[in-house]
Write a protein that holds these residues in place. Structure first.
Motif, PDB file in Angstrom:
ATOM      1  N   ASP A  15       0.833  -1.203   0.000  1.00  0.00           N
ATOM      2  CA  ASP A  15       0.000   0.000   0.000  1.00  0.00           C
ATOM      3  C   ASP A  15       0.869   1.254   0.000  1.00  0.00           C
ATOM      4  O   ASP A  15       0.583   2.225  -0.711  1.00  0.00           O
ATOM      5  CB  ASP A  15      -0.927   0.022   1.223  1.00  0.00           C
ATOM      6  CG  ASP A  15      -2.058  -0.983   1.134  1.00  0.00           C
ATOM      7  OD1 ASP A  15      -2.323  -1.506   0.026  1.00  0.00           O
ATOM      8  OD2 ASP A  15      -2.689  -1.257   2.172  1.00  0.00           O
ATOM      9  N   CYS A  18       2.398   1.635  -3.481  1.00  0.00           N
ATOM     10  CA  CYS A  18       1.351   2.078  -4.413  1.00  0.00           C
ATOM     11  C   CYS A  18       1.019   3.545  -4.197  1.00  0.00           C
ATOM     12  O   CYS A  18       0.801   4.283  -5.162  1.00  0.00           O
ATOM     13  CB  CYS A  18       0.099   1.215  -4.254  1.00  0.00           C
ATOM     14  SG  CYS A  18       0.265  -0.439  -4.954  1.00  0.00           S
ATOM     15  N   LEU A  56       3.986  -7.041  -6.087  1.00  0.00           N
ATOM     16  CA  LEU A  56       3.681  -5.919  -6.972  1.00  0.00           C
ATOM     17  C   LEU A  56       4.118  -6.183  -8.411  1.00  0.00           C
ATOM     18  O   LEU A  56       3.526  -5.638  -9.341  1.00  0.00           O
ATOM     19  CB  LEU A  56       4.287  -4.624  -6.427  1.00  0.00           C
ATOM     20  CG  LEU A  56       3.676  -4.143  -5.099  1.00  0.00           C
ATOM     21  CD1 LEU A  56       4.438  -2.945  -4.559  1.00  0.00           C
ATOM     22  CD2 LEU A  56       2.200  -3.822  -5.251  1.00  0.00           C
ATOM     23  N   LYS A  59       1.315  -7.959 -10.017  1.00  0.00           N
ATOM     24  CA  LYS A  59       0.203  -7.037 -10.301  1.00  0.00           C
ATOM     25  C   LYS A  59       0.558  -6.073 -11.435  1.00  0.00           C
ATOM     26  O   LYS A  59      -0.208  -5.158 -11.734  1.00  0.00           O
ATOM     27  CB  LYS A  59      -0.159  -6.225  -9.053  1.00  0.00           C
ATOM     28  CG  LYS A  59      -0.597  -7.044  -7.874  1.00  0.00           C
ATOM     29  CD  LYS A  59      -2.022  -7.455  -8.019  1.00  0.00           C
ATOM     30  CE  LYS A  59      -2.495  -8.203  -6.789  1.00  0.00           C
ATOM     31  NZ  LYS A  59      -3.722  -8.916  -7.039  1.00  0.00           N
ATOM     32  N   ILE A  61       2.713  -3.719 -11.469  1.00  0.00           N
ATOM     33  CA  ILE A  61       2.945  -2.374 -10.942  1.00  0.00           C
ATOM     34  C   ILE A  61       4.447  -2.053 -11.003  1.00  0.00           C
ATOM     35  O   ILE A  61       4.838  -0.932 -11.288  1.00  0.00           O
ATOM     36  CB  ILE A  61       2.383  -2.250  -9.506  1.00  0.00           C
ATOM     37  CG1 ILE A  61       0.849  -2.421  -9.541  1.00  0.00           C
ATOM     38  CG2 ILE A  61       2.788  -0.942  -8.859  1.00  0.00           C
ATOM     39  CD1 ILE A  61       0.197  -2.579  -8.189  1.00  0.00           C
ATOM     40  N   ASN A  79      -2.293   0.613 -12.667  1.00  0.00           N
ATOM     41  CA  ASN A  79      -2.470  -0.676 -12.005  1.00  0.00           C
ATOM     42  C   ASN A  79      -2.459  -0.547 -10.482  1.00  0.00           C
ATOM     43  O   ASN A  79      -3.189  -1.253  -9.790  1.00  0.00           O
ATOM     44  CB  ASN A  79      -1.404  -1.666 -12.466  1.00  0.00           C
ATOM     45  CG  ASN A  79      -1.565  -2.019 -13.927  1.00  0.00           C
ATOM     46  OD1 ASN A  79      -2.628  -1.889 -14.508  1.00  0.00           O
ATOM     47  ND2 ASN A  79      -0.476  -2.462 -14.551  1.00  0.00           N
ATOM     48  N   ALA A  80      -1.638   0.363  -9.957  1.00  0.00           N
ATOM     49  CA  ALA A  80      -1.596   0.607  -8.509  1.00  0.00           C
ATOM     50  C   ALA A  80      -2.921   1.195  -8.041  1.00  0.00           C
ATOM     51  O   ALA A  80      -3.457   0.796  -6.996  1.00  0.00           O
ATOM     52  CB  ALA A  80      -0.447   1.552  -8.165  1.00  0.00           C
ATOM     53  N   LYS A  82      -5.850   0.823  -9.507  1.00  0.00           N
ATOM     54  CA  LYS A  82      -6.835  -0.249  -9.617  1.00  0.00           C
ATOM     55  C   LYS A  82      -6.734  -1.203  -8.422  1.00  0.00           C
ATOM     56  O   LYS A  82      -7.741  -1.594  -7.836  1.00  0.00           O
ATOM     57  CB  LYS A  82      -6.608  -1.021 -10.920  1.00  0.00           C
ATOM     58  CG  LYS A  82      -7.877  -1.477 -11.601  1.00  0.00           C
ATOM     59  CD  LYS A  82      -7.613  -2.316 -12.835  1.00  0.00           C
ATOM     60  CE  LYS A  82      -6.918  -1.526 -13.924  1.00  0.00           C
ATOM     61  NZ  LYS A  82      -6.718  -2.309 -15.152  1.00  0.00           N
ATOM     62  N   TYR A  83      -5.511  -1.563  -8.067  1.00  0.00           N
ATOM     63  CA  TYR A  83      -5.288  -2.459  -6.925  1.00  0.00           C
ATOM     64  C   TYR A  83      -5.788  -1.832  -5.634  1.00  0.00           C
ATOM     65  O   TYR A  83      -6.502  -2.458  -4.860  1.00  0.00           O
ATOM     66  CB  TYR A  83      -3.799  -2.814  -6.817  1.00  0.00           C
ATOM     67  CG  TYR A  83      -3.429  -3.417  -5.491  1.00  0.00           C
ATOM     68  CD1 TYR A  83      -3.841  -4.715  -5.157  1.00  0.00           C
ATOM     69  CD2 TYR A  83      -2.679  -2.711  -4.552  1.00  0.00           C
ATOM     70  CE1 TYR A  83      -3.513  -5.269  -3.924  1.00  0.00           C
ATOM     71  CE2 TYR A  83      -2.347  -3.263  -3.326  1.00  0.00           C
ATOM     72  CZ  TYR A  83      -2.770  -4.535  -3.019  1.00  0.00           C
ATOM     73  OH  TYR A  83      -2.467  -5.081  -1.795  1.00  0.00           O
ATOM     74  N   ARG A  84      -5.429  -0.567  -5.390  1.00  0.00           N
ATOM     75  CA  ARG A  84      -5.842   0.111  -4.151  1.00  0.00           C
ATOM     76  C   ARG A  84      -7.355   0.294  -4.084  1.00  0.00           C
ATOM     77  O   ARG A  84      -7.960   0.156  -3.026  1.00  0.00           O
ATOM     78  CB  ARG A  84      -5.149   1.476  -4.025  1.00  0.00           C
ATOM     79  CG  ARG A  84      -3.666   1.446  -3.713  1.00  0.00           C
ATOM     80  CD  ARG A  84      -3.311   0.900  -2.342  1.00  0.00           C
ATOM     81  NE  ARG A  84      -3.985   1.565  -1.253  1.00  0.00           N
ATOM     82  CZ  ARG A  84      -3.523   2.596  -0.574  1.00  0.00           C
ATOM     83  NH1 ARG A  84      -2.358   3.113  -0.867  1.00  0.00           N
ATOM     84  NH2 ARG A  84      -4.214   3.116   0.421  1.00  0.00           N
ATOM     85  N   SER A  86      -9.601  -1.671  -5.468  1.00  0.00           N
ATOM     86  CA  SER A  86     -10.139  -3.001  -5.201  1.00  0.00           C
ATOM     87  C   SER A  86      -9.994  -3.365  -3.722  1.00  0.00           C
ATOM     88  O   SER A  86     -10.932  -3.880  -3.101  1.00  0.00           O
ATOM     89  CB  SER A  86      -9.417  -4.029  -6.073  1.00  0.00           C
ATOM     90  OG  SER A  86      -9.815  -5.326  -5.737  1.00  0.00           O
ATOM     91  N   GLU A  87      -8.835  -3.102  -3.158  1.00  0.00           N
ATOM     92  CA  GLU A  87      -8.605  -3.385  -1.742  1.00  0.00           C
ATOM     93  C   GLU A  87      -9.541  -2.565  -0.856  1.00  0.00           C
ATOM     94  O   GLU A  87     -10.075  -3.073   0.122  1.00  0.00           O
ATOM     95  CB  GLU A  87      -7.146  -3.081  -1.369  1.00  0.00           C
ATOM     96  CG  GLU A  87      -6.163  -4.075  -1.938  1.00  0.00           C
ATOM     97  CD  GLU A  87      -6.340  -5.465  -1.358  1.00  0.00           C
ATOM     98  OE1 GLU A  87      -6.185  -5.634  -0.138  1.00  0.00           O
ATOM     99  OE2 GLU A  87      -6.651  -6.390  -2.137  1.00  0.00           O
TER     100      GLU A  87
END
Length: 122
Positions: A15, A18, A56, A59, A61, A79-80, A82-84, A86-87
């Motif tokens: 996190d 990101c 990462l 993912k 990133i 992508n970071a 999008k990942y954050r 989603s989390e």
């Protein structure tokens, strides 16, 4: 960095990384701190940082340039983010929504607070 007991440390470091990428502190195609360097900075075991970096990379990133180091991928910021997102949706929103229901609040009740927050935290 203060770590929470509710989430594995490597994910908390993910996190952090990101956030650096999304806020443009670390830009696309830019080399990021080495495993040992970030481990010293965050006061964690280098193996933990290595696990974060591997996560990462999966993912898309980060990417590894053999013999040179790790870099932010061209689409790393996207992508970071999008990942954050989603989390956040999967882990934080359910608890937040439970609190809203308990407090008998509606989404419209939050709009003015959100606008005020965005003004004071650009």
């Amino acid at each position: 960095m203060e770590f929470k007991e509710t989430q594995p440390i490597y994910l908390q470091i993910a996190d952090y990384v990101c956030e650096k990428i999304v806020t443009k502190a670390w830009n696309a195609e830019e080399r990021i701190p080495a495993v040992r360097e970030l481990a010293v900075q965050l006061e964690v075991n280098p193996n933990t940082v290595m696990r974060t970096y591997e996560f990462l990379q999966q993912k898309d990133i980060l990417y590894n340039q053999r013999g040179v180091g790790l870099f932010v991928a061209a689409e790393g910021a996207k992508n970071a983010l999008k990942y954050r997102q989603s989390e956040f949706i999967q882990k934080e929103m359910p608890s937040f929504f439970r609190s809203m229901v308990l407090l008998q609040m509606d989404v419209s009740d939050l709009e003015s607070y959100f606008k005020k927050y965005k003004k004071s935290n650009p």
